[in-house]
Design an enzyme around this catalytic site. Structure first.
Site, PDB file in Angstrom:
ATOM      1  N   GLU A  56       0.816  -1.220   0.000  1.00 25.23           N
ATOM      2  CA  GLU A  56       0.000   0.000   0.000  1.00 25.23           C
ATOM      3  C   GLU A  56       0.850   1.270   0.000  1.00 25.23           C
ATOM      4  O   GLU A  56       0.609   2.212   0.740  1.00 25.23           O
ATOM      5  CB  GLU A  56      -0.986  -0.015   1.177  1.00 25.23           C
ATOM      6  CG  GLU A  56      -2.012  -1.141   1.070  1.00 25.23           C
ATOM      7  CD  GLU A  56      -3.169  -0.993   2.034  1.00 25.23           C
ATOM      8  OE1 GLU A  56      -3.443   0.132   2.477  1.00 25.23           O
ATOM      9  OE2 GLU A  56      -3.792  -2.016   2.340  1.00 25.23           O
ATOM     10  N   GLY A  57       1.873   1.261  -0.831  1.00 31.66           N
ATOM     11  CA  GLY A  57       2.786   2.399  -0.924  1.00 31.66           C
ATOM     12  C   GLY A  57       4.041   2.119  -0.120  1.00 31.66           C
ATOM     13  O   GLY A  57       4.024   2.244   1.104  1.00 31.66           O
TER      14      GLY A  57
END
Length: 822
Positions: free
Chosen positions: A501-502
């Site tokens: 997620e990043g």
């Protein structure tokens, strides 16, 4: 007299700058100073005329908007337009996605504390509380993480069935579609509690409730899509996944190479307009077991079949692909250090009808905005919940272990080296819970993209520190794998949280300040839009308001720095009021430094990743500090146990912010500007210090006994059966120590001083009773406690055949009970 008047006018002028007075007010003060100087005589007639010839036109130029616009603003406007970098559609959509919230107040240098303190935390409804207490506990009771992780490498079938039947996959889906319709706060607490029992189960539950088809359908789906898919997802009839990342596309999701070409195909004898998909995805959680896939791809329409002959590349689009679609390769697994389902997805000439686009054909090309908005919400719930669960679990376990485990006849928690690590565990866990609670509240009001990015990064980094410190304290107890070890699996799975997620490096270097500077700033993005719209009048208003804003923040930062933040207003009384002032001082410094950086570095700032990352660090630490302040005001004001935790958390956050500010100034790409900035914001150096040894000691001493913070945290975790669960056994031993502690200490002191002797504990207890050091009841209690203590510090050992092939060992009849021995 003249000197006194001029001093007063100068003071008024500085106060006006500090308070952000309007330009006309500042002009009047300058005019008054000029008149006093003229009338008092120092200027003389010639000087007065020269001064008037300079000041009057300048005042008119600045205050008469039409004149200012033509003479000053127009050249600036042309120059700004010439250097303004082009912005792609994906960049624009990413910037415009989501909302701003409290972080905007912190970025702008004058936080309105009422916005934070007057916002109540979201409370759980009766249904949410019942689900947390009953369904979630029932799920946790079914989980054996060692069996899941080491033996089966999957959740048991009955657990999968329970998750589906009880609606765990449908927490975010509204009740009208058959889901639970839970708040972000409830989702966060459910995932957090499950994670204290099994990371595998927590990941399995959290993915469909963060970035996935369910959320996208709920926000963007057509009525027909919602009516069909959402009830099926809520009931667990469908297992979803979302395929975004590929072998060469991670953080740069905008460069997705996967394509979908609009075409016609014969389906059951009919010509159907649809999309032919070719894709290669990796690292997709739940992919091996998914029955429906949300797919991100680039939509191409070379033949103009969508009706727009001018557009052939629509950009990123999201569509639903059935798990049994022809041409789809599904079922293979990655093994990312954990047992949760994760794997690749490949598709060659996979055909779906046009209405498979989420939101229908009208949403063709809108996928990037959809993803950015939904990813920001999920990022603020799932990983912070996982990180907080790790902190809560290890707060209790480490506190108990350091009280029980003794070296040199002393509980290891009394050694200062251990206390330093324990202080971090206690203080960071307090920060994690405070920031998780505040962010979940924000997510129930809006979609704050900057907050969720910064919390994803910092919560997982805090988790990394907590697990590392706990591992250092536990030593071999945390190294030897087995059912007793509650540390090894979280340690093994840390890279997952850091990466997904990043990725954390990218999130810190590019996202937090890069998005925050533009979205949170009151003028930068509107100025960019005015320039792109070629609107000189709007740009003029914004530019000069921006200039006044920058001067005001610079004067505020300087004034607060010179006075040690004594000019700032604290909205509360009590032991933490000084921290509110420090936050305001750092907020003003951040605002001023950000403006100087954007004006002197321009578009190259986004390439100066270390420079922008340090500004992002300041914003992040201010958010974490204010989350702690609110948490303390809500839950800790009447508890002495909360205060050391809050002080530790605040000292840590402000010192990290101060260090980032100092490093920003020292490493600024333009050294002269960096020195000027340091003179304004840190004229006496970096004043905020990391938590003191004494504070580490206070936090660690609280962790080694029941306290208000540990009781609150314990209410949010799952503790298993004390007869079989290692965490339950450890906490039972800890509770017994509170009862036998005084007598146990008397016994140990008597032994160490040679007052009594004995080859083993029984002999020592007999001698202690004989010498009336302890009573017979104390001896029985100590004997029972020591049996528990030994169990609590043991590690697992295994039959060699079990380690070689655990499933065969179990299948051959040895049974789970024989798989290990203490």
């Amino acid at each position: 007299m003249y000197a006194a008047i001029m001093f007063a006018l100068l003071a008024f002028f500085l106060v006006a700058l500090y308070r952000g007075a309007r330009l006309i007010t500042l002009t009047a003060l300058v005019a008054a100073a000029f008149m006093v100087t003229w009338l008092a005589g120092p200027l003389g007639t010639v000087g007065a005329v020269i001064g008037a010839l300079v000041l009057v036109p300048l005042a008119a130029l600045l205050n008469v908007s039409a004149l200012r616009r033509q003479v000053l603003t127009a050249p600036l406007f042309r120059a700004f337009r010439a250097v303004l970098p082009a912005m792609s559609d994906t960049e624009r959509e990413a910037l415009e996605a989501g909302d701003t919230w409290w972080e905007a107040e912190l970025f702008r240098g004058r936080p309105d504390w009422s916005q934070l303190l007057d916002t109540p935390y979201v409370a759980l409804t009766e249904d949410e509380q019942r689900f947390l207490d009953e369904d979630t506990d029932a799920l946790c009771a079914m989980l054996d993480e060692w069996q899941i992780h080491f033996e089966d490498k999957d959740l048991p079938p009955e657990v999968w069935a329970f998750i589906r039947e009880r609606g765990f996959f449908g927490m975010l889906i509204h009740k009208e579609h058959g889901g639970l319709g839970f708040s972000a706060q409830a989702q966060s607490m459910v995932v957090s509690k499950i994670a204290t029992r099994s990371v595998t189960a927590a990941v399995t539950v959290m993915v469909p409730n963060s970035l996935g088809p369910g959320e996208l359908l709920q926000h963007y789906g057509t009525a027909e899509q919602q009516a069909y898919w959402l009830p099926r997802l809520a009931r667990g009839e469908e297992t979803p996944c979302f395929a975004l990342t590929g072998p060469e596309v991670g953080s740069d999701a905008g460069a997705i190479p996967d394509t979908g070409v609009v075409c016609r195909r014969q389906v059951d004898g009919e010509s159907v307009l649809g999309i032919e998909l070719t894709f290669d995805k990796r690292y997709i959680t739940l992919a091996p077991v998914a029955t429906v896939i949300g797919l991100a791809f680039r939509l191409l329409d070379p033949d103009g079949l969508l009706g727009d002959g001018t557009t052939t590349d629509y950009g990123i689009t999201c569509a639903l692909v059935p798990g049994d679609a022809e041409g789809l390769e599904i079922g293979r697994r990655h093994y990312p250090g954990g047992a949760f389902m994760n794997g690749p997805l490949r598709g060659r000439n996979v055909f779906v009808p046009l209405d498979a686009i989420i939101g229908g054909p009208a949403m063709a090309g809108a996928g990037w905005r959809m993803l950015v908005e939904c990813l920001s919400a999920g990022r603020g719930i799932s990983l912070p919940a996982l990180a907080t669960a790790t902190g809560k679990g290890l707060y209790g376990a480490t506190g108990a272990y350091t009280a029980i485990r003794r070296q040199f006849n002393v509980s290891i928690g009394w050694f200062e080296g251990v206390q330093e690590a324990m202080g971090r565990i206690g203080g960071l866990t307090y920060t994690l819970e405070a920031s998780r609670t505040l962010t979940a509240t924000a997510l129930d009001q809006c979609s704050p993209g900057v907050i969720t990015a910064l919390l994803k990064y910092h919560s997982t980094e805090m988790m990394r520190q907590v697990v590392t410190d706990a591992m250092d304290i536990h030593g071999g107890r945390g190294v030897i794998m087995g059912p007793r070890n509650y540390l090894a699996i979280p340690w093994q799975l840390l890279p997952v949280a850091i990466t997904v997620e990043g990725a954390n490096i990218m999130t810190r270097s590019l996202m937090i300040f890069g998005q925050g500077a533009i979205r949170c700033h009151p003028y930068v993005y509107p100025e960019m839009e005015a320039t792109r719209d070629n609107n000189l009048e709007r740009f003029d208003r914004l530019f000069w308001a921006h200039a006044g804003y920058t001067v005001n923040r610079g004067v505020r930062a300087w004034g607060l720095a010179l006075t040690g933040a004594r000019l700032a207003r604290a909205p509360v009384t009590g032991p933490l009021k000084g921290y509110y002032r420090d936050v305001e001082r750092l907020s003003a410094a951040l605002s001023f430094c950000s403006d100087v950086a954007m004006s002197t570095l321009g578009g190259s700032l986004k390439l100066r990743e270390s420079t922008s990352a340090r500004l992002g660090d300041i914003l992040s630490q201010l958010y974490l500090a204010t989350a702690v302040l609110k948490y303390y005001e809500t839950y800790g004001r009447d508890s002495d146990d909360h205060l050391p935790h809050a002080r530790w958390a605040l000292d840590h956050a402000l010192s990290r912010a101060g260090e980032a500010l100092d490093a920003f100034c020292r490493n600024y790409p333009k050294p002269l500007v960096g020195r000027l900035l340091a003179w304004v914001v840190l004229p006496f150096g970096q004043p905020w210090k990391r938590p003191a040894d004494a504070l580490n000691g206070q936090v660690s001493e609280l962790m080694m006994r029941p306290n208000a913070v540990s009781e609150a945290l314990r209410g949010h975790i799952y503790v298993g059966d004390r007869a079989t669960d290692p965490t339950g056994q450890l906490l039972e031993t800890f509770e017994q120590l509170q009862t036998v502690g005084p007598a146990y200490e008397r016994l140990l002191k008597a032994v160490s001083r040679g007052r009594i002797t004995g080859a083993d504990l029984d002999a020592q207890l007999e001698a202690a009773v004989s010498e009336e050091i302890i009573g017979p009841a104390d001896a029985d209690a100590i004997r029972a406690y020591d049996a528990l203590r030994r169990e609590a510090i043991l590690t697992d050992d295994f039959d060699a055949e079990y380690v070689r092939d655990p499933l065969a060992f179990r299948r051959d009849g040895a049974g789970a009970g024989a798989r290990h021995a203490g």
